[in-house]
Design an enzyme around this catalytic site. Structure first.
Site, PDB file in Angstrom:
ATOM      1  N   GLY B 229       0.838  -1.199   0.000  1.00 18.86           N
ATOM      2  CA  GLY B 229       0.000   0.000   0.000  1.00 18.86           C
ATOM      3  C   GLY B 229       0.870   1.246   0.000  1.00 18.86           C
ATOM      4  O   GLY B 229       0.682   2.143  -0.799  1.00 18.86           O
ATOM      5  N   PHE B 230       1.812   1.297   0.943  1.00 22.54           N
ATOM      6  CA  PHE B 230       2.744   2.426   1.048  1.00 22.54           C
ATOM      7  C   PHE B 230       1.999   3.747   1.190  1.00 22.54           C
ATOM      8  O   PHE B 230       2.456   4.781   0.719  1.00 22.54           O
ATOM      9  CB  PHE B 230       3.714   2.449  -0.148  1.00 22.54           C
ATOM     10  N   THR B 458       3.910  -5.911   6.194  1.00 20.94           N
ATOM     11  CA  THR B 458       4.767  -5.471   7.288  1.00 20.94           C
ATOM     12  C   THR B 458       5.158  -6.605   8.221  1.00 20.94           C
ATOM     13  O   THR B 458       6.137  -6.490   8.951  1.00 20.94           O
ATOM     14  CB  THR B 458       4.001  -4.443   8.127  1.00 20.94           C
ATOM     15  N   ASN B 581      10.388  -8.137  15.812  1.00 20.67           N
ATOM     16  CA  ASN B 581      10.731  -9.365  15.106  1.00 20.67           C
ATOM     17  C   ASN B 581      11.850  -9.024  14.137  1.00 20.67           C
ATOM     18  O   ASN B 581      11.620  -8.381  13.112  1.00 20.67           O
ATOM     19  CB  ASN B 581       9.504  -9.908  14.348  1.00 20.67           C
ATOM     20  N   LYS B 651       9.209   1.658  18.359  1.00 21.91           N
ATOM     21  CA  LYS B 651       8.930   2.761  17.446  1.00 21.91           C
ATOM     22  C   LYS B 651       8.697   2.145  16.068  1.00 21.91           C
ATOM     23  O   LYS B 651       9.198   1.062  15.792  1.00 21.91           O
ATOM     24  CB  LYS B 651      10.134   3.711  17.389  1.00 21.91           C
ATOM     25  N   GLY B 652       7.987   2.836  15.210  1.00 20.35           N
ATOM     26  CA  GLY B 652       7.678   2.266  13.895  1.00 20.35           C
ATOM     27  C   GLY B 652       8.900   2.222  12.997  1.00 20.35           C
ATOM     28  O   GLY B 652       9.834   3.010  13.144  1.00 20.35           O
ATOM     29  N   GLY B 654       8.347   1.262   9.398  1.00 10.37           N
ATOM     30  CA  GLY B 654       7.898   1.113   8.016  1.00 10.37           C
ATOM     31  C   GLY B 654       8.351   2.236   7.112  1.00 10.37           C
ATOM     32  O   GLY B 654       8.463   2.067   5.900  1.00 10.37           O
ATOM     33  N   GLU B 655       8.575   3.395   7.667  1.00  9.68           N
ATOM     34  CA  GLU B 655       8.846   4.556   6.827  1.00  9.68           C
ATOM     35  C   GLU B 655      10.256   5.107   6.956  1.00  9.68           C
ATOM     36  O   GLU B 655      10.792   5.700   6.020  1.00  9.68           O
ATOM     37  CB  GLU B 655       7.804   5.640   7.120  1.00  9.68           C
TER      38      GLU B 655
END
Ligand code: FES
Ligand code: FES
Lengths: 171, 693
Positions: B229-230, B458, B581, B651-652, B654-655
């Protein structure tokens, strides 16, 4: 307007023979996904630009979206659903799983079929753009794998892991 | 039991490598019809007529929806979703009709031959730094302030020993997840059911309920597998709306997928950005002034302002600072989220400008960043919950071999290659949004956990299972996890790198509550269930600046004969709280950096000003990085224990990988060649006639 022209032909998919009558406009990709409901083969672009639809036709990797189904009378198609032997994954599938060579998984069936085809091409000594010696054996170096797998786009950017996985499966 | 923080193979991995996993339109009722969108061929005007008669007479065609016969919609606060509601054309490529047929072949052919007539008006589609329509919006995306100022930036610049002033540009960028947007919709007794390729079934269900005048429980949306999706699937686009309308009118299930071409213009995109940056530093390289003025475009339907100047606000210390956002409405479709909106183009501009300042001031670029480390968030004055930016740089420098780098540009030659190295920082906010979760203990000793996470690749499905197992203190095999279903308690969208933190918070809370009840209660036959929500917990958080950090170092080689750029070596070191993970985390960071490489070297939406559309709108002409583009990538993360992030302490990730990536490449290209490319992508024609001999 009249009914669209259709043709009858025989096709073997993952070892099962099908007698089919299909709209002449139907691509192999849509035949697999819409008619045979084998949705493992993915549609990423429908124009031969992404590799998501890669299957093996008589063992050679092929973009199913660029292949009209009715041209395949008597041929054998292998899709991602036909690679495993029962519960035993194909070595390429296992290597993709072991090396996390995907994220969303949408390009993955195409990558895996493409890798199976590419490894066979390597084994047969087919050279690529980056092969130095056009007559000797070709090693599945990272550079060779990157080059040979570049017809399969992965927007999740799993390329680095795909190379590791394909190299492992080559061993 | 130690499950979180440890390697765990994706629980859906086997389904994905065997082709069993079903996405979007692949899982649908057998009697589903196929729909195909027809798009406007003018950039602005009115539809004056659509000849549906011939189309409807074609065997296999069931319905043709146009603005005249489409069901009327309620207002859901997004005019991009008001499809087929009137005759107005707001941009080239907008949907003006939908053909619904028994087969894909029929739908496609009839859609391609449908006769649509228009009355056209002059259009305006090109963004410019001096576009007369530029205005200050009320706020930018994600609630970012439009403007901010600290001290007098002109005075700061005037008193500086070193000043850099430059304009940096990024082109229109298209998310292009490999699975195009897709929906299957059907109606059952007045209720709407849909399988949608979305980053969040809760917001999609809420939006559909509003549009179709239903109560939220009357809409159920599921998204078992989503092919990326991004950001583009973070808010509903027109596809679920059209599928639901067609299903309503025909009384049959309807499957609708965008083509790849439609992904350029019906799925959101990153606006072109223009950044005017001015940096001033004293003789020691301490910033006296930061000025970042950001310009971007939106549509005439909706306002979306990329928060490009937000990055620098929280990143570096400076005695004075000025940041502004200006946006203009054009006859284009509405820009939307694309991986790190704001931070991504903002970091490209700022991290490039810092590299220029380092050169001007004669200071190593890593050292320059060290000298401008803030004590507290410069924008808000809030303390950082944790900030290991320089530790990331130091570790990256060690891995990369940065020490002793010759700062001179354009002097290293290896055969026909010019060789250089570059660095940039990365940062992304560590956010969390309210989510619910349900945990049920069953009499046989197993558990059911439901959380409305979406796994767009993700690894969320795996990580949420790990979180549940850890909190319940059982093996993952004892937990039956249910995600991606709007019938579950409300879940946050998979966006803003906040998914794991948001859903994980709810899972932890539900599992802890269940365990404490199990301490005193027997599990009855029907099971013992706990339902929680984290809205209140989030409100109680301390005001802190919470960000993930990273440092990226890149080697670039430029072919003097062709101007081709290759990136053989790349190191990224990140500090992002607890890594939940390592296996899936590595893939996330790798993916972000690879998309950053793609942005640096390849991706560019080419505007066709005359006709108002994108000249390149497929994967043959809009290039994304392929396997052979990617060299050796080294990724590490630092241990980080931050107790201010919620129960998962994460903390995320993905970006953050894409933030700063393009600047690191651009800085390395400058170091290799002495040519500073300030407008992405760095393609051979921008280098070739400027290369040293
Ligand atoms: S779907 Fe066939 S190559 Fe993209
Ligand atoms: S795994 Fe998502 S596109 Fe390759």
């Amino acid at each position: 307007m009249t009914q669209p022209p259709a043709s009858a032909f025989d096709l073997t998919v993952n070892g099962t023979r099908h007698a089919l009558t299909v709209d002449n406009r139907t691509s192999l990709l849509d035949l697999l996904r819409e008619r045979l409901r084998l949705t493992g083969t993915k549609k990423g672009c429908d124009h031969g630009q992404c590799g998501a639809c890669t299957v093996l036709v008589d063992g050679r990797r092929t973009n199913a979206c660029l292949t009209l189904a009715v041209t395949l009378d008597g041929r054998e198609v292998t899709t991602v659903e036909g690679l495993a032997d029962g519960d035993d994954l194909h070595p390429v599938q296992q290597a993709f799983l072991d090396h996390d060579a995907f994220q969303c998984g949408y390009c993955t069936p195409g990558q895996i079929c493409s890798a199976v085809g590419a490894l066979d091409e390597l084994a047969q000594g087919w050279p690529s753009h980056v092969t130095d010696d056009l007559t000797g054996e070709v090693e599945p170096s990272a550079e060779e794998v990157r080059e040979r797998m570049s017809g399969n786009l992965c927007r999740c950017g799993a390329y680095a892991h795909i190379v590791t996985a394909v190299q492992e499966a080559a061993r | 039991m130690m499950v979180l923080g440890h390697d765990h193979v994706r629980v859906d991995g086997r389904d994905k490598v065997t082709g069993v996993a079903r996405y979007g339109v692949e899982k649908r009722p057998d009697d589903a019809l196929h729909a195909w969108a027809v798009r406007a061929t003018v950039a602005r005007g009115r539809v004056t007529g659509i000849d549906t008669e011939a189309a409807l007479a074609t065997p296999g065609v069931v319905e043709v929806l146009t603005w005249r016969n489409a069901p009327r919609l309620e207002d859901a606060d997004d005019d991009e979703l008001q499809v087929l509601q009137d005759d107005h054309v707001a941009y080239r490529g907008q949907v003006v009709a939908l053909v619904v047929a028994e087969t894909l072949e029929v739908a496609r052919e009839v859609a391609s031959t449908l006769d649509v007539r228009y009355e056209t008006e002059p259009h305006d589609v090109a963004l410019a730094i001096d576009h007369p329509g530029l205005y200050a919006p009320e706020q930018a995306n994600a609630g970012a302030d439009t403007d901010s100022a600290r001290g007098d930036v002109e005075e700061g610049l005037a008193s500086s020993s070193h000043v850099v002033e430059a304009v940096y540009e990024t082109p229109a960028l298209f998310n292009n997840p490999m699975e195009p947007h897709a929906t299957v919709a059907w109606w059952e007794d007045g209720a709407l059911r849909m399988v949608d390729s979305t980053q969040g079934t809760t917001p999609t269900a809420q939006t559909m309920a509003t549009l179709f005048g239903l109560d939220e429980p009357q809409v159920r949306v599921t998204a078992e597998h989503v092919g990326g999706g991004f950001g583009s699937k973070g808010t509903p686009k027109a596809n679920p709306v059209l599928a639901a309308m067609a299903a309503k009118v025909t009384g049959r299930p309807v499957a609708l997928a965008w083509t790849r071409q439609m992904m350029f213009g019906l799925a959101g995109y990153r606006t072109p950005t223009i950044s005017r940056v001015r940096l001033g530093a004293d003789a020691d390289g301490r910033l006296q002034a930061i000025s970042h003025e950001a310009f971007s475009q939106t549509s005439r339907l909706e306002e979306f302002t990329e928060q490009t100047a937000e990055y620098v606000r929280h990143m570096y210390d400076s005695r004075t600072a000025l940041t502004t956002h200006r946006v203009t409405q054009l006859d284009v479709h509405t820009p939307s989220w694309m991986r790190a909106p704001g931070e991504c183009p903002g970091a490209y501009a700022i991290e490039s400008a810092l590299d220029e300042l380092a050169h001007t001031a004669g200071i190593d670029p890593v050292e320059l960043r060290r000298r401008n480390e803030p004590e507290v968030d410069p924008e808000t004055g809030a303390p950082y919950s944790s900030r290991q930016l320089m530790a990331c740089h130091d570790r990256a420098a060690e891995l990369f071999g940065w020490a002793g780098r010759d700062p001179r540009p354009g002097v290293r030659r290896d055969g026909h290659w010019l060789v250089g190295t570059g660095v940039a920082s990365s940062s992304y906010p560590a956010m969390a949004a309210p989510s619910g979760a349900r945990a049920t203990a069953l009499p046989d000793g197993t558990f059911r956990v439901g959380v409305n996470a979406t796994d767009i690749g993700t690894g969320a499905r795996t990580v949420m299972l790990q979180a549940a197992a850890e909190e319940l203190k059982v093996e993952p095999e004892q937990v039956d996890l249910h995600i991606a279903d709007s019938d579950l308690p409300h879940g946050a969208v998979a966006g803003g790198s906040s998914g794991s933190a948001s859903w994980g918070w709810a899972v932890a809370k539900a599992c802890r509550a269940l365990r404490s009840r199990m301490a005193t209660e027997r599990v009855p036959d029907e099971g013992l269930e706990v339902v929680v929500d984290t809205a209140e917990d989030l409100k109680g958080r301390a005001s802190l600046a919470r960000f993930a950090y990273g440092a990226q170092m890149v080697e670039a080689r430029v072919d003097v004969r062709t101007g081709e750029v290759v990136v053989p070596r790349w190191v990224g070191v990140f500090a992002a709280g607890r890594i939940l993970n390592p296996r899936t985390a590595r893939s996330q960071l790798l993916g972000g950096m690879t998309m950053g490489l793609s942005m640096a070297l390849h991706e560019e939406g080419l505007l066709d000003e005359r006709f108002g559309g994108w000249a390149n709108h497929d994967l043959a002409t809009y290039h994304v990085a392929a396997n052979a583009d990617v060299g050796d990538l080294t990724i590490e993360w630092l241990p980080e224990d931050d107790g201010e992030l919620g129960p998962l302490r994460s903390k995320g990730i993905g970006e953050i990988g894409i933030v700063g990536a393009a600047a690191a490449v651009a800085n390395a290209v400058w170091h290799a060649t002495g040519v500073r490319v300030r407008s992405l992508p760095i393609q051979p024609d921008k280098l070739l006639d400027r290369l040293p001999g």
